[in-house]
Design a protein around this motif. Structure first.
Motif, PDB file in Angstrom:
ATOM      1  N   PHE A  49       0.819  -1.233   0.015  1.00 38.69           N
ATOM      2  CA  PHE A  49      -0.078   0.187   0.012  1.00 38.69           C
ATOM      3  C   PHE A  49       0.853   1.353  -0.088  1.00 38.69           C
ATOM      4  O   PHE A  49       0.643   2.004  -0.699  1.00 38.69           O
ATOM      5  CB  PHE A  49      -0.811   0.097   1.261  1.00 38.69           C
ATOM      6  CG  PHE A  49      -1.616   1.228   1.403  1.00 38.69           C
ATOM      7  CD1 PHE A  49      -2.793   1.412   0.612  1.00 38.69           C
ATOM      8  CD2 PHE A  49      -1.401   2.134   2.546  1.00 38.69           C
ATOM      9  CE1 PHE A  49      -3.534   2.581   0.818  1.00 38.69           C
ATOM     10  CE2 PHE A  49      -2.230   3.453   2.529  1.00 38.69           C
ATOM     11  CZ  PHE A  49      -3.262   3.580   1.605  1.00 38.69           C
ATOM     12  N   LYS A  50       1.873   1.093   0.751  1.00 36.41           N
ATOM     13  CA  LYS A  50       2.991   2.405   0.901  1.00 36.41           C
ATOM     14  C   LYS A  50       3.619   2.766  -0.456  1.00 36.41           C
ATOM     15  O   LYS A  50       4.097   3.865  -0.715  1.00 36.41           O
ATOM     16  CB  LYS A  50       3.668   2.405   1.979  1.00 36.41           C
ATOM     17  CG  LYS A  50       2.974   2.447   3.551  1.00 36.41           C
ATOM     18  CD  LYS A  50       3.706   2.460   4.639  1.00 36.41           C
ATOM     19  CE  LYS A  50       4.331   1.104   5.080  1.00 36.41           C
ATOM     20  NZ  LYS A  50       5.060   1.353   6.337  1.00 36.41           N
ATOM     21  N   LEU A  56      -2.449   8.420  -4.897  1.00 39.87           N
ATOM     22  CA  LEU A  56      -3.750   8.337  -4.783  1.00 39.87           C
ATOM     23  C   LEU A  56      -4.261   9.818  -4.776  1.00 39.87           C
ATOM     24  O   LEU A  56      -3.785  10.635  -4.185  1.00 39.87           O
ATOM     25  CB  LEU A  56      -4.156   7.653  -3.315  1.00 39.87           C
ATOM     26  CG  LEU A  56      -4.190   6.249  -3.612  1.00 39.87           C
ATOM     27  CD1 LEU A  56      -4.175   5.510  -2.206  1.00 39.87           C
ATOM     28  CD2 LEU A  56      -5.390   5.665  -4.420  1.00 39.87           C
ATOM     29  N   ASP A  57      -5.271   9.801  -5.258  1.00 38.81           N
ATOM     30  CA  ASP A  57      -6.209  11.418  -5.589  1.00 38.81           C
ATOM     31  C   ASP A  57      -7.214  11.449  -4.394  1.00 38.81           C
ATOM     32  O   ASP A  57      -7.795  10.673  -3.893  1.00 38.81           O
ATOM     33  CB  ASP A  57      -6.719  11.534  -7.065  1.00 38.81           C
ATOM     34  CG  ASP A  57      -5.774  11.462  -8.077  1.00 38.81           C
ATOM     35  OD1 ASP A  57      -4.408  11.963  -7.727  1.00 38.81           O
ATOM     36  OD2 ASP A  57      -5.953  11.100  -9.228  1.00 38.81           O
ATOM     37  N   GLY A  58      -7.296  12.878  -3.810  1.00 43.68           N
ATOM     38  CA  GLY A  58      -8.333  13.094  -3.023  1.00 43.68           C
ATOM     39  C   GLY A  58      -7.673  13.409  -1.569  1.00 43.68           C
ATOM     40  O   GLY A  58      -6.723  12.764  -1.292  1.00 43.68           O
ATOM     41  N   PRO A  59      -8.337  14.392  -1.145  1.00 41.29           N
ATOM     42  CA  PRO A  59      -7.683  14.570   0.410  1.00 41.29           C
ATOM     43  C   PRO A  59      -7.686  13.456   1.237  1.00 41.29           C
ATOM     44  O   PRO A  59      -6.977  13.365   2.219  1.00 41.29           O
ATOM     45  CB  PRO A  59      -8.474  15.898   0.832  1.00 41.29           C
ATOM     46  CG  PRO A  59      -9.739  15.788  -0.044  1.00 41.29           C
ATOM     47  CD  PRO A  59      -9.386  15.331  -1.458  1.00 41.29           C
ATOM     48  N   LYS A  66      -0.256   9.942   4.469  1.00 42.55           N
ATOM     49  CA  LYS A  66       0.563  10.381   5.561  1.00 42.55           C
ATOM     50  C   LYS A  66       0.796   9.719   6.805  1.00 42.55           C
ATOM     51  O   LYS A  66       1.880   9.444   7.301  1.00 42.55           O
ATOM     52  CB  LYS A  66       0.374  11.848   5.680  1.00 42.55           C
ATOM     53  CG  LYS A  66       1.266  12.733   6.725  1.00 42.55           C
ATOM     54  CD  LYS A  66       0.821  13.939   6.816  1.00 42.55           C
ATOM     55  CE  LYS A  66       1.809  14.847   7.725  1.00 42.55           C
ATOM     56  NZ  LYS A  66       1.344  16.317   7.891  1.00 42.55           N
ATOM     57  N   VAL A  67      -0.404   9.121   7.093  1.00 44.24           N
ATOM     58  CA  VAL A  67      -0.516   8.390   8.293  1.00 44.24           C
ATOM     59  C   VAL A  67       0.196   7.193   8.351  1.00 44.24           C
ATOM     60  O   VAL A  67       1.002   6.633   9.194  1.00 44.24           O
ATOM     61  CB  VAL A  67      -2.036   8.198   9.067  1.00 44.24           C
ATOM     62  CG1 VAL A  67      -1.851   7.178   9.975  1.00 44.24           C
ATOM     63  CG2 VAL A  67      -2.661   9.207   9.243  1.00 44.24           C
ATOM     64  N   PHE A  77      -4.007   0.237  11.498  1.00 41.20           N
ATOM     65  CA  PHE A  77      -4.147   1.364  10.561  1.00 41.20           C
ATOM     66  C   PHE A  77      -5.352   1.110   9.700  1.00 41.20           C
ATOM     67  O   PHE A  77      -6.206   1.939   9.599  1.00 41.20           O
ATOM     68  CB  PHE A  77      -2.806   1.324   9.429  1.00 41.20           C
ATOM     69  CG  PHE A  77      -3.416   2.272   8.506  1.00 41.20           C
ATOM     70  CD1 PHE A  77      -3.059   3.639   8.540  1.00 41.20           C
ATOM     71  CD2 PHE A  77      -3.240   1.644   7.001  1.00 41.20           C
ATOM     72  CE1 PHE A  77      -3.525   4.778   7.419  1.00 41.20           C
ATOM     73  CE2 PHE A  77      -3.455   2.518   5.977  1.00 41.20           C
ATOM     74  CZ  PHE A  77      -3.572   3.648   6.101  1.00 41.20           C
ATOM     75  N   PHE A  78      -5.539  -0.098   9.072  1.00 42.13           N
ATOM     76  CA  PHE A  78      -6.612  -0.419   8.132  1.00 42.13           C
ATOM     77  C   PHE A  78      -7.823  -0.522   9.010  1.00 42.13           C
ATOM     78  O   PHE A  78      -8.863  -0.081   8.575  1.00 42.13           O
ATOM     79  CB  PHE A  78      -6.457  -1.712   7.599  1.00 42.13           C
ATOM     80  CG  PHE A  78      -5.286  -1.945   6.520  1.00 42.13           C
ATOM     81  CD1 PHE A  78      -5.090  -1.089   5.439  1.00 42.13           C
ATOM     82  CD2 PHE A  78      -4.283  -2.707   6.532  1.00 42.13           C
ATOM     83  CE1 PHE A  78      -4.103  -0.836   4.438  1.00 42.13           C
ATOM     84  CE2 PHE A  78      -3.203  -2.616   5.935  1.00 42.13           C
ATOM     85  CZ  PHE A  78      -3.099  -1.811   4.696  1.00 42.13           C
ATOM     86  N   GLU A  79      -7.891  -0.944  10.151  1.00 48.63           N
ATOM     87  CA  GLU A  79      -9.196  -1.116  10.937  1.00 48.63           C
ATOM     88  C   GLU A  79      -9.648   0.258  11.420  1.00 48.63           C
ATOM     89  O   GLU A  79     -10.778   0.377  11.686  1.00 48.63           O
ATOM     90  CB  GLU A  79      -8.844  -2.001  12.052  1.00 48.63           C
ATOM     91  CG  GLU A  79      -8.818  -3.615  11.726  1.00 48.63           C
ATOM     92  CD  GLU A  79      -8.690  -4.647  12.725  1.00 48.63           C
ATOM     93  OE1 GLU A  79      -8.654  -5.788  12.674  1.00 48.63           O
ATOM     94  OE2 GLU A  79      -8.617  -4.054  13.870  1.00 48.63           O
ATOM     95  N   LEU A  80      -8.747   1.122  11.497  1.00 48.26           N
ATOM     96  CA  LEU A  80      -9.141   2.408  12.244  1.00 48.26           C
ATOM     97  C   LEU A  80      -9.496   3.449  11.101  1.00 48.26           C
ATOM     98  O   LEU A  80     -10.547   4.084  11.383  1.00 48.26           O
ATOM     99  CB  LEU A  80      -7.826   3.094  12.929  1.00 48.26           C
ATOM    100  CG  LEU A  80      -8.128   4.482  13.759  1.00 48.26           C
ATOM    101  CD1 LEU A  80      -9.110   4.347  14.724  1.00 48.26           C
ATOM    102  CD2 LEU A  80      -6.818   4.770  14.319  1.00 48.26           C
TER     103      LEU A  80
END
Length: 343
Positions: A49-50, A56-59, A66-67, A77-80
Motif C-alpha cells: 500500500f505504501k 492516490l487522488d483526493g484529500p 501520510k499516516v 491502520f486499516f481497521e481504524l
C-alpha cells in the motif's frame, strides 16, 4: 481518477463490454465479516500500500497516506481508518492470475528471432481504433524502426501482450524489461472463449497452457485464432526498475507478487486496499492492493492476482480461474457516502 468516485458510481455503471447496464450495489461490512482477516499478514499488504499511496487522488487518501508512512501498526491502520465495502454489479466473482514472463530474445532480427515487440508508434491517432492485430502482424509497421527486441515465438509475444510486462533475455547477454506503453484501441477479445465457441474445448478445459499448445500444434489455424483478437499492445523499456522489484503496474510503480491485483478502476479505486476471498483448488483469503488494470478485467467482482516472475509463476497464474468475493476497503467517510441511507 479517483476524485468523485463514489457519487458517480451510485448512478450505475456499464458492465462487461456488450452487457446491459445494471445498477451498482454497495454493502457496508465490518472487519469481523472478512473470513480470515485476523490471521492475515497485514504488514505485507501495508508495505505494498505504501508503495503507491502517494499517488492516490483526493484529500482523504492524502491524509491516510501520510499516516501510513508514519506508523508501523498495519492492522490497526486499516481497521481504524477504513470501512469494508462490497461492490457488486450483478456479475459473479471471477479471479484469474497473471505474471511477468521472462523470455529469450534478440536485439536484431534473425532466422530464429523474427517476431518483433514494437514501441508505441508516433502515427497512432489520439482517439479511435487503429490498425488491427492482423494488419500489424502482416507487416503494416515494418521498416519504421519501432522494434525493441525480437522473439522466437508468436505465442510468447501474444501472452506477453496479455500480461502487459515482462523481461527479455537477449542473445548478447543483456536483459531488458518491457512494460505496457499503449494499444491500438481495439477491444480485447478472449481467444480462450473463441476456442470454446468453436467447440474445440469446453470451458473447464481451457487454460493458458492449453491455448499455447493448441496454437503451436496448429500454426496456420493458430495464427488465425490470435488474429480474432484485434487488440494489440505496444511496449516501452523500463530498465530503471531494479531487478529485485516487481514490474510496473498501472500506477507506474512496482507491483508485489501475492499482494497486488489488477481491477476495473470504474468500480475500485487504483491504490485501494482490497480483501479477497478466493475459493478454488487453493483458497486465498488475503489483503491485496489494487495497483494494476487489464483490458480483460471488467466488472465490480473481477480481479487478476499478480503471482510473480518466470515460468513457475506463469504455470500457477494460468491455473487460476476461481470464484469467491472481493471487498474494497474505503476511507470511512467515502464508504458511508456510498450508502447514504445508513447515515
Amino acid at each position: 481518477m479517483i476524485g468523485g468516485f463514489g457519487r458517480a458510481l451510485t448512478l450505475g455503471l456499464s458492465l462487461i463490454c456488450g452487457a446491459a447496464m445494471a445498477e451498482t450495489k454497495y454493502t457496508l461490512l465490518d472487519f469481523a465479516d472478512l473470513d480470515g482477516w485476523a490471521e492475515d499478514d497485514h504488514s505485507a499488504a501495508f508495505a505494498a500500500f505504501k508503495e503507491t499511496c502517494r499517488d492516490l487522488d483526493g484529500p482523504e487518501w492524502e491524509k491516510l497516506c501520510k499516516v501510513a508512512l508514519e506508523t508501523d501498526d498495519a492492522r490497526g491502520f486499516f481497521e481504524l481508518f477504513f470501512k469494508p465495502v462490497m461492490i457488486e454489479d450483478g456479475e459473479p466473482m471471477l479471479f484469474t492470475g497473471y505474471f511477468e514472463p521472462e523470455l529469450a530474445g534478440s536485439p536484431t532480427r534473425t532466422e530464429t528471432y523474427r517476431y518483433p515487440l514494437y514501441r508505441l508508434p508516433s502515427a497512432l491517432p489520439r482517439t479511435g481504433p487503429w490498425l488491427t492485430r492482423r494488419e500489424i502482424e502482416q507487416g503494416a509497421l515494418s521498416g519504421q524502426g519501432l522494434e525493441i527486441a525480437w522473439l522466437s515465438d508468436p505465442v510468447d509475444r501474444f501472452f506477453l501482450q496479455v500480461q502487459g510486462s515482462g523481461r527479455v533475455r537477449l542473445t548478447n547477454g543483456d536483459v531488458i524489461r518491457v512494460g505496457y506503453a499503449g494499444n491500438n484501441r481495439h477491444p480485447y477479445s478472449s481467444i480462450g472463449q473463441e476456442l470454446i465457441r468453436r467447440g474445440i474445448y469446453s470451458e473447464h478445459q481451457v487454460s493458458a497452457a492449453v491455448i499455447r499448445n493448441w496454437v503451436r500444434n496448429n500454426p496456420d489455424e493458430g495464427r488465425e485464432l490470435l488474429w480474432t483478437n484485434d487488440s494489440y499492445v505496444f511496449f516501452r523499456t523500463v530498465n530503471e526498475v531494479p531487478a529485485e522489484k516487481g514490474p510496473l503496474g498501472a500506477m507506474n510503480r512496482s507491483i508485489t507478487a501475492g499482494r497486488s491485483i489488477a481491477i476495473d478502476p470504474a468500480f475500485t479505486p487504483l491504490g485501494a486496499p482490497v480483501w479477497i476471498e478466493r475459493q478454488g483448488s487453493e483458497n486465498m483469503h488475503r489483503l491485496m492492493i489494487a495497483q494494476d488494470t487489464g483490458s480483460a478485467i471488467k466488472g465490480a467482482q473481477r480481479a487478476d492476482i499478480f503471482i510473480g516472475t518466470g515460468d513457475e509463476a506463469g504455470r500457477t497464474a494460468g491455473e487460476i480461474k476461481d470464484t469467491g468475493r472481493m471487498v474494497v476497503l474505503m476511507p470511512i467517510q467515502t464508504a458511508f457516502s456510498l450508502v447514504p441511507e445508513v447515515l
